[in-house]
Scaffold this motif. Structure first.
Motif, PDB file in Angstrom:
ATOM      1  N   PHE A  63       0.825  -1.203   0.000  1.00 11.28           N
ATOM      2  CA  PHE A  63       0.000   0.000   0.000  1.00 11.28           C
ATOM      3  C   PHE A  63       0.862   1.257   0.000  1.00 11.28           C
ATOM      4  CE2 PHE A  63      -3.589  -2.583   1.977  1.00 11.28           C
ATOM      5  CZ  PHE A  63      -4.293  -2.629   0.777  1.00 11.28           C
ATOM      6  N   SER A  64       1.951   1.210   0.749  1.00 18.09           N
ATOM      7  CA  SER A  64       2.852   2.356   0.810  1.00 18.09           C
ATOM      8  C   SER A  64       3.501   2.613  -0.555  1.00 18.09           C
ATOM      9  CB  SER A  64       3.924   2.128   1.866  1.00 18.09           C
ATOM     10  OG  SER A  64       4.840   3.203   1.884  1.00 18.09           O
ATOM     11  N   ARG A  65       3.943   1.516  -1.204  1.00 12.02           N
ATOM     12  CA  ARG A  65       4.550   1.666  -2.539  1.00 12.02           C
ATOM     13  C   ARG A  65       3.518   2.174  -3.548  1.00 12.02           C
ATOM     14  NH1 ARG A  65       8.042  -3.977  -2.926  1.00 12.02           N
ATOM     15  NH2 ARG A  65       9.582  -3.442  -1.304  1.00 12.02           N
ATOM     16  N   LEU A  66       2.310   1.670  -3.469  1.00  4.92           N
ATOM     17  CA  LEU A  66       1.258   2.130  -4.362  1.00  4.92           C
ATOM     18  C   LEU A  66       0.988   3.614  -4.176  1.00  4.92           C
ATOM     19  CD1 LEU A  66      -0.851   1.399  -6.491  1.00  4.92           C
ATOM     20  CD2 LEU A  66      -2.413   0.802  -4.637  1.00  4.92           C
ATOM     21  N   GLN A  67       1.010   4.056  -2.933  1.00  4.60           N
ATOM     22  CA  GLN A  67       0.806   5.474  -2.673  1.00  4.60           C
ATOM     23  C   GLN A  67       1.949   6.318  -3.242  1.00  4.60           C
ATOM     24  OE1 GLN A  67      -1.921   6.757  -1.376  1.00  4.60           O
ATOM     25  NE2 GLN A  67      -1.135   8.859  -1.610  1.00  4.60           N
ATOM     26  N   GLN A  68       3.185   5.795  -3.104  1.00  2.00           N
ATOM     27  CA  GLN A  68       4.337   6.506  -3.669  1.00  2.00           C
ATOM     28  C   GLN A  68       4.236   6.598  -5.193  1.00  2.00           C
ATOM     29  OE1 GLN A  68       7.836   4.520  -2.283  1.00  2.00           O
ATOM     30  NE2 GLN A  68       7.577   5.180  -0.143  1.00  2.00           N
ATOM     31  N   ILE A  69       3.854   5.471  -5.838  1.00  2.63           N
ATOM     32  CA  ILE A  69       3.712   5.472  -7.301  1.00  2.63           C
ATOM     33  C   ILE A  69       2.638   6.458  -7.741  1.00  2.63           C
ATOM     34  CG2 ILE A  69       2.990   4.041  -9.256  1.00  2.63           C
ATOM     35  CD1 ILE A  69       4.327   1.659  -7.826  1.00  2.63           C
ATOM     36  N   THR A  70       1.532   6.486  -6.988  1.00  2.00           N
ATOM     37  CA  THR A  70       0.453   7.411  -7.322  1.00  2.00           C
ATOM     38  C   THR A  70       0.915   8.860  -7.206  1.00  2.00           C
ATOM     39  OG1 THR A  70      -1.151   5.788  -6.510  1.00  2.00           O
ATOM     40  CG2 THR A  70      -1.912   8.052  -6.790  1.00  2.00           C
ATOM     41  N   ASN A  71       1.671   9.135  -6.160  1.00  2.00           N
ATOM     42  CA  ASN A  71       2.181  10.500  -5.987  1.00  2.00           C
ATOM     43  C   ASN A  71       3.153  10.885  -7.095  1.00  2.00           C
ATOM     44  OD1 ASN A  71       0.661  10.695  -3.636  1.00  2.00           O
ATOM     45  ND2 ASN A  71       2.354  10.047  -2.311  1.00  2.00           N
ATOM     46  N   MET A  72       4.018   9.928  -7.468  1.00  2.00           N
ATOM     47  CA  MET A  72       4.978  10.199  -8.543  1.00  2.00           C
ATOM     48  C   MET A  72       4.253  10.419  -9.877  1.00  2.00           C
ATOM     49  SD  MET A  72       7.984   7.479  -7.567  1.00  2.00           S
ATOM     50  CE  MET A  72       8.944   7.869  -9.020  1.00  2.00           C
ATOM     51  N   GLN A  73       3.203   9.604 -10.128  1.00  2.00           N
ATOM     52  CA  GLN A  73       2.459   9.769 -11.378  1.00  2.00           C
ATOM     53  C   GLN A  73       1.756  11.133 -11.428  1.00  2.00           C
ATOM     54  OE1 GLN A  73       2.566   7.487 -13.831  1.00  2.00           O
ATOM     55  NE2 GLN A  73       1.455   8.944 -15.124  1.00  2.00           N
ATOM     56  N   ALA A  74       1.225  11.544 -10.282  1.00  3.34           N
ATOM     57  CA  ALA A  74       0.586  12.858 -10.225  1.00  3.34           C
ATOM     58  C   ALA A  74       1.602  13.968 -10.465  1.00  3.34           C
ATOM     59  CB  ALA A  74      -0.102  13.037  -8.870  1.00  3.34           C
ATOM     60  N   GLU A  75       2.795  13.799  -9.905  1.00  4.14           N
ATOM     61  CA  GLU A  75       3.842  14.804 -10.119  1.00  4.14           C
ATOM     62  C   GLU A  75       4.265  14.849 -11.583  1.00  4.14           C
ATOM     63  OE1 GLU A  75       8.247  15.999  -8.294  1.00  4.14           O
ATOM     64  OE2 GLU A  75       7.169  14.224  -7.575  1.00  4.14           O
ATOM     65  N   ASN A 107       2.415  14.011 -14.174  1.00  2.00           N
ATOM     66  CA  ASN A 107       1.328  14.652 -14.919  1.00  2.00           C
ATOM     67  C   ASN A 107       1.372  16.169 -14.771  1.00  2.00           C
ATOM     68  OD1 ASN A 107       0.385  12.146 -15.770  1.00  2.00           O
ATOM     69  ND2 ASN A 107      -1.034  11.950 -14.036  1.00  2.00           N
ATOM     70  N   GLN A 108       1.696  16.614 -13.570  1.00  2.00           N
ATOM     71  CA  GLN A 108       1.798  18.047 -13.339  1.00  2.00           C
ATOM     72  C   GLN A 108       2.932  18.669 -14.164  1.00  2.00           C
ATOM     73  OE1 GLN A 108      -0.277  19.905 -11.679  1.00  2.00           O
ATOM     74  NE2 GLN A 108       0.864  21.811 -11.898  1.00  2.00           N
ATOM     75  N   LYS A 109       4.065  17.973 -14.198  1.00  2.00           N
ATOM     76  CA  LYS A 109       5.194  18.467 -14.985  1.00  2.00           C
ATOM     77  C   LYS A 109       4.862  18.482 -16.478  1.00  2.00           C
ATOM     78  CE  LYS A 109       7.959  19.090 -11.495  1.00  2.00           C
ATOM     79  NZ  LYS A 109       8.354  20.452 -11.090  1.00  2.00           N
ATOM     80  N   ASN A 110       4.179  17.419 -16.978  1.00  2.00           N
ATOM     81  CA  ASN A 110       3.789  17.384 -18.385  1.00  2.00           C
ATOM     82  C   ASN A 110       2.846  18.533 -18.720  1.00  2.00           C
ATOM     83  OD1 ASN A 110       5.293  15.095 -18.965  1.00  2.00           O
ATOM     84  ND2 ASN A 110       3.630  13.701 -18.433  1.00  2.00           N
ATOM     85  N   LEU A 111       1.931  18.831 -17.801  1.00  2.00           N
ATOM     86  CA  LEU A 111       1.019  19.944 -18.018  1.00  2.00           C
ATOM     87  C   LEU A 111       1.777  21.269 -18.092  1.00  2.00           C
ATOM     88  CD1 LEU A 111      -1.883  20.972 -18.263  1.00  2.00           C
ATOM     89  CD2 LEU A 111      -2.001  21.039 -15.756  1.00  2.00           C
ATOM     90  N   GLU A 112       2.772  21.426 -17.208  1.00  2.00           N
ATOM     91  CA  GLU A 112       3.572  22.648 -17.246  1.00  2.00           C
ATOM     92  C   GLU A 112       4.359  22.755 -18.548  1.00  2.00           C
ATOM     93  OE1 GLU A 112       5.997  22.585 -13.787  1.00  2.00           O
ATOM     94  OE2 GLU A 112       4.329  22.882 -12.376  1.00  2.00           O
ATOM     95  N   ILE A 113       4.877  21.607 -19.027  1.00  2.00           N
ATOM     96  CA  ILE A 113       5.623  21.613 -20.299  1.00  2.00           C
ATOM     97  C   ILE A 113       4.706  22.000 -21.452  1.00  2.00           C
ATOM     98  CG2 ILE A 113       6.822  20.130 -21.953  1.00  2.00           C
ATOM     99  CD1 ILE A 113       7.955  18.596 -19.537  1.00  2.00           C
ATOM    100  N   GLU A 114       3.482  21.442 -21.473  1.00  2.00           N
ATOM    101  CA  GLU A 114       2.529  21.789 -22.532  1.00  2.00           C
ATOM    102  C   GLU A 114       2.181  23.269 -22.502  1.00  2.00           C
ATOM    103  OE1 GLU A 114       1.414  20.009 -24.975  1.00  2.00           O
ATOM    104  OE2 GLU A 114       2.520  18.202 -24.368  1.00  2.00           O
ATOM    105  N   LEU A 115       2.040  23.813 -21.292  1.00  2.00           N
ATOM    106  CA  LEU A 115       1.747  25.243 -21.180  1.00  2.00           C
ATOM    107  C   LEU A 115       2.910  26.084 -21.690  1.00  2.00           C
ATOM    108  CD1 LEU A 115      -0.012  25.338 -17.686  1.00  2.00           C
ATOM    109  CD2 LEU A 115      -1.083  25.600 -19.935  1.00  2.00           C
ATOM    110  N   LEU A 116       4.141  25.647 -21.395  1.00  2.00           N
ATOM    111  CA  LEU A 116       5.309  26.387 -21.890  1.00  2.00           C
ATOM    112  C   LEU A 116       5.394  26.321 -23.415  1.00  2.00           C
ATOM    113  CD1 LEU A 116       7.989  25.357 -19.222  1.00  2.00           C
ATOM    114  CD2 LEU A 116       6.902  27.595 -19.501  1.00  2.00           C
ATOM    115  N   LYS A 117       5.102  25.132 -23.999  1.00  2.00           N
ATOM    116  CA  LYS A 117       5.106  25.007 -25.460  1.00  2.00           C
ATOM    117  C   LYS A 117       4.039  25.898 -26.088  1.00  2.00           C
ATOM    118  CE  LYS A 117       6.918  20.279 -25.816  1.00  2.00           C
ATOM    119  NZ  LYS A 117       6.613  18.884 -26.257  1.00  2.00           N
ATOM    120  N   LEU A 118       2.868  25.903 -25.476  1.00  2.00           N
ATOM    121  CA  LEU A 118       1.795  26.752 -26.002  1.00  2.00           C
ATOM    122  C   LEU A 118       2.175  28.225 -25.924  1.00  2.00           C
ATOM    123  CD1 LEU A 118      -1.096  26.906 -27.086  1.00  2.00           C
ATOM    124  CD2 LEU A 118      -1.895  26.951 -24.716  1.00  2.00           C
TER     125      LEU A 118
END
Length: 230
Positions: free
Chosen positions: A47-59, A61-72
Motif C-alpha cells: 500500500f505504501s509503494r502504491l501510494q508513492q507510485i500514485t504520488n509520482m504519477q501525479a507529479e 502529470n503536473q510536470k507534463n502539463l507545465e511543459i505543454e503550457l510552456l510550449k503553447l
C-alpha cells in the motif's frame, strides 16, 4: 519528531510501554516476539509503494502539463507577447498613416491618372534617339526570349538528370553507329561476292553450252567446207 515505538518498552514510558514491560518481565511474551511483531506486514508495504507510485504519477502529470503550457506559450509568443504586439501595432499605424495620406491626395492622384502618359516622361535628346531605338530592339528581343530563359531556369534543378539521360542516349547512339558500320561492311562484302558470281556466270554458261552441244558428223563438216569454198 519521530513517534515513540509502542512495541519497545524502553522507549515508551506510557501505559502501553509499561504493560509490555510487565509482560516481558513476567515471561508472558519475549523480546523476540515483540521484534517480530514490529515488522510491517507485506500488504501495508505494498500500500505504501502504491501510494508513492500514485504520488509520482501525479507529479509527472503536473510536470507534463507545465511543459505543454510552456510550449503553447512559445508557439503563441508572436501573438500575445507584448513586444510582438507593439511591432504589429507600429506596422498597422504606419499603414494607416499611408492610407490617410493617399486619401488626402485622392483628387490630385485621380487627375494624374486621367492625364495621358505618352510623351510626358523620359525626355530624351535627339542625339540619343538611335541608342534608344537599339535599346528598344534589345528589350523586344529579351521579351520574346523571356519564356525560353524562364524555362531554362526552371530546368536547372533537373540538369543532372538530363545530363544522365543524354549520356545514356549517346552510349546507345555509339552502339547503333558500331552496328551500322558492321552492317555496311557486310553489305560491301556481299556486293563484292555478287560481282564475282556475276562475272563467273557467263563462263559457266559457255562451258555448259559447249558440253551439251553434240558434235557435227563428218559429211556435214565436208559440206560446210565446200560451202565456204564456193
Amino acid at each position: 519528531m519521530a513517534a515513540a515505538n509502542l512495541w519497545d518498552p524502553a522507549s515508551a514510558p506510557n501505559a502501553a510501554g509499561l504493560l509490555l514491560g510487565h509482560f516481558v518481565a513476567s515471561g508472558t511474551v519475549t523480546q523476540e516476539m515483540l521484534n517480530i511483531s514490529k515488522k510491517s506486514a507485506p500488504c501495508f508495504m505494498n500500500f505504501s509503494r502504491l501510494q508513492q507510485i500514485t504520488n509520482m504519477q501525479a507529479e509527472i502529470n503536473q510536470k507534463n502539463l507545465e511543459i505543454e503550457l510552456l510550449k503553447l506559450e512559445k508557439d503563441t509568443a508572436d501573438i500575445v507577447h507584448p513586444s510582438f504586439l507593439a511591432q504589429k501595432c507600429q506596422t498597422l499605424q504606419s499603414m494607416n498613416n499611408h492610407l490617410e495620406a493617399v486619401l488626402k491626395e485622392k483628387r490630385s492622384l485621380r487627375q494624374r491618372l486621367l492625364k495621358p502618359m505618352c510623351q510626358e516622361h523620359l525626355p530624351i535628346e535627339a542625339g540619343y534617339h538611335s541608342y534608344l531605338v537599339h535599346l528598344l530592339e534589345l528589350a523586344v528581343t529579351f521579351i520574346e526570349r523571356l519564356e525560353t530563359h524562364l524555362e531554362t531556369i526552371r530546368n536547372i534543378p533537373h540538369l543532372d538528370e538530363h545530363v544522365k539521360k543524354m549520356s545514356k542516349a549517346l552510349a546507345e547512339m555509339d552502339i547503333l553507329v558500331t552496328k551500322t558500320e558492321e552492317l555496311a561492311e557486310n553489305i560491301l562484302k556481299w556486293r563484292e561476292q555478287q560481282k564475282e558470281v556475276s562475272s563467273c556466270i557467263p563462263k559457266i554458261l559457255a562451258e555448259e553450252n559447249f558440253l551439251t552441244t553434240p558434235p557435227l558428223p563428218l559429211s556435214s563438216k565436208v559440206h560446210v567446207q565446200n560451202v565456204h569454198a564456193k
